[in-house]
Design an enzyme around this catalytic site. Structure first.
Site, PDB file in Angstrom:
ATOM      1  N   SER A  83      16.345  -5.275 -63.486  1.00 10.65           N
ATOM      2  CA  SER A  83      16.493  -6.638 -62.264  1.00 10.65           C
ATOM      3  C   SER A  83      18.302  -7.003 -61.930  1.00 10.65           C
ATOM      4  O   SER A  83      18.183  -7.735 -60.981  1.00 10.65           O
ATOM      5  CB  SER A  83      17.729  -8.137 -63.984  1.00 10.65           C
ATOM      6  OG  SER A  83      17.912  -7.765 -64.546  1.00 10.65           O
ATOM      7  N   THR A 185      20.582 -10.759 -63.739  1.00  6.98           N
ATOM      8  CA  THR A 185      22.252 -10.437 -63.171  1.00  6.98           C
ATOM      9  C   THR A 185      22.914 -10.219 -63.705  1.00  6.98           C
ATOM     10  O   THR A 185      23.355 -10.067 -64.751  1.00  6.98           O
ATOM     11  CB  THR A 185      22.478 -12.285 -62.400  1.00  6.98           C
ATOM     12  OG1 THR A 185      21.547 -12.587 -61.943  1.00  6.98           O
ATOM     13  CG2 THR A 185      23.706 -11.677 -61.445  1.00  6.98           C
ATOM     14  N   THR A 203      21.518  -9.091 -57.932  1.00  6.03           N
ATOM     15  CA  THR A 203      20.555  -8.298 -58.646  1.00  6.03           C
ATOM     16  C   THR A 203      19.363  -8.646 -58.230  1.00  6.03           C
ATOM     17  O   THR A 203      19.421  -8.826 -56.675  1.00  6.03           O
ATOM     18  CB  THR A 203      20.660 -10.098 -59.148  1.00  6.03           C
ATOM     19  OG1 THR A 203      19.444 -10.198 -60.273  1.00  6.03           O
ATOM     20  CG2 THR A 203      20.238 -11.152 -57.473  1.00  6.03           C
ATOM     21  N   ARG A 213      12.267 -15.353 -50.920  1.00  2.73           N
ATOM     22  CA  ARG A 213      13.160 -15.688 -51.935  1.00  2.73           C
ATOM     23  C   ARG A 213      14.118 -15.471 -52.515  1.00  2.73           C
ATOM     24  O   ARG A 213      14.127 -14.500 -52.632  1.00  2.73           O
ATOM     25  CB  ARG A 213      12.057 -16.353 -53.779  1.00  2.73           C
ATOM     26  CG  ARG A 213      13.077 -16.918 -54.434  1.00  2.73           C
ATOM     27  CD  ARG A 213      13.543 -15.855 -55.810  1.00  2.73           C
ATOM     28  NE  ARG A 213      14.864 -17.041 -56.690  1.00  2.73           N
ATOM     29  CZ  ARG A 213      15.910 -16.635 -57.483  1.00  2.73           C
ATOM     30  NH1 ARG A 213      15.793 -15.039 -56.954  1.00  2.73           N
ATOM     31  NH2 ARG A 213      15.383 -17.800 -59.082  1.00  2.73           N
ATOM     32  N   THR A 236      24.059 -16.181 -64.597  1.00  2.50           N
ATOM     33  CA  THR A 236      23.123 -15.415 -64.774  1.00  2.50           C
ATOM     34  C   THR A 236      21.532 -15.990 -65.697  1.00  2.50           C
ATOM     35  O   THR A 236      21.787 -17.592 -66.222  1.00  2.50           O
ATOM     36  CB  THR A 236      23.541 -14.070 -65.847  1.00  2.50           C
ATOM     37  OG1 THR A 236      22.102 -13.276 -65.925  1.00  2.50           O
ATOM     38  CG2 THR A 236      23.723 -14.427 -67.005  1.00  2.50           C
ATOM     39  N   GLY A 237      20.538 -15.623 -65.005  1.00  2.00           N
ATOM     40  CA  GLY A 237      20.185 -16.774 -65.469  1.00  2.00           C
ATOM     41  C   GLY A 237      18.898 -18.006 -64.416  1.00  2.00           C
ATOM     42  O   GLY A 237      18.543 -16.873 -63.548  1.00  2.00           O
TER      43      GLY A 237
END
Ligand code: GLY
Length: 324
Positions: A83, A185, A203, A213, A236-237
């Site tokens: 990731s 991330t 990330t 994106r 993060t997320g």
């Protein structure tokens, strides 16, 4: 070691607790009067080796800015982390596109978004900050800038990531959701021995995203924010949910209002829940540090881990979370 025990140990061995009335967690934290430093904190278990690299600089009186750049480069170059950087899962067209941001104690910032073929987007972001009049370069422009400044063009799509993408192509299901396995991330925050803060965030973004994106990570105030007079925060997320509340900036402002780092992260998770009706389907985690070297984290869901390196050592911690 359990995270709370570790924090207690850290507090007892390295800070002086003030004598004010400590009726709750928040007040107790505000009464800590000595500064813990250096400190570096970063997201997920891949933060452990990244912290260790950052510590080589912090432990030798180096700058927080150099430390966070060096630290997250470890994750960017690790093909096992799918990731971030090299080995990151590609977008739906099979292209690995990278986002990164860096920020110092003077709120100087640099970022790149949708950058391809460059192993270390964080170092390109640092150059944007140090050498251009801009803060963000994207896509082809970011790549050209990197190549003009001596970065090498490389293939970042590993065989494993390519195989995973080819398997995904069989069904082409695309539903950005809880991000517990794909650890997302790396965000890193540091306070150095001279009392200066810095942060970095990098990330490959959501796996199989639409080409072009961009998530929260390169967005200053979204996935990263540093105010040298207050503190720093990173996220993060799922970026689409994080930018709705300008999370990193919000957390720093909450610390400015004398919330502890953990309390500020928790309040930001509560705000995120208010603004994201789909909150049960996503994962988000926040990290923060203040000028006293106090750190804190909070997540939406169970499963968010982070790495904390103080003079007492480098530890993996479980973040508290809100949704049961
Ligand atoms: N937090 C990383 C992303 O949404 O791209």
């Amino acid at each position: 070691m359990h995270r709370r025990n570790f924090l207690q140990l850290t507090a007892l061995s390295s800070v002086v607790i003030g004598t004010g009335c400590m009726t709750d967690n928040r007040e107790a934290k505000q009464n800590i009067s000595a500064v813990i430093k250096p400190v570096v904190i970063s997201t997920w278990d891949h933060g452990l080796p990244a912290n260790a690299e950052a510590w080589k600089i912090l432990g030798n009186n180096g700058s927080a800015l150099d430390a966070v750049e060096a630290g997250v480069r470890i994750t960017e170059a690790d093909p096992k982390v799918d990731s971030v950087g090299y080995g990151g899962l590609p977008d739906r067209d099979g292209r690995v596109t990278l986002d990164a941001a860096i920020m110092d104690h003077n709120s100087r910032c640099g970022a790149v978004a949708c950058l391809e073929h460059i192993m270390h987007p964080i170092s390109v972001a640092r150059l944007v900050m140090d050498k251009t009049p801009h803060w963000l370069l994207v896509g082809e422009g970011a790549l050209q800038f990197a190549l003009d400044n001596g970065f090498k063009k490389e293939n970042l799509l590993t065989d494993q990531a390519k195989a995973a993408w080819e398997k995904w192509l069989e069904k082409k299901e695309y539903k950005p959701r809880i991000n517990a396995e794909n650890h997302d991330t790396i965000g890193m925050l540091a306070l150095d021995n001279s009392g200066k803060l810095a942060g970095a965030c990098t990330t490959s973004g959501l796996a199989y995203k639409m080409h072009g994106r961009v998530g929260d990570s390169p967005i200053v105030g979204g996935g990263l924010f540093v105010d040298g007079d207050v503190g720093a925060a990173t996220a993060t997320g799922l970026g689409e949910s994080i930018v709705r509340i300008a999370a990193a900036h919000l957390i720093v402002e909450l610390m400015r209002q004398r919330n502890s780092p953990e309390q500020a992260c928790k309040l930001a998770v509560e705000r995120l829940i208010q603004k994201n009706p789909n909150y049960k389907d996503i994962q988000v985690g926040f990290l923060a540090i203040n000028l006293q070297g106090q750190t804190g984290a909070y997540a939406l869901q169970k499963g968010f881990t982070y790495a904390l390196h103080t003079p007492q050592g480098n530890q993996l911690m479980d973040a508290p979370y809100l949704v049961q």
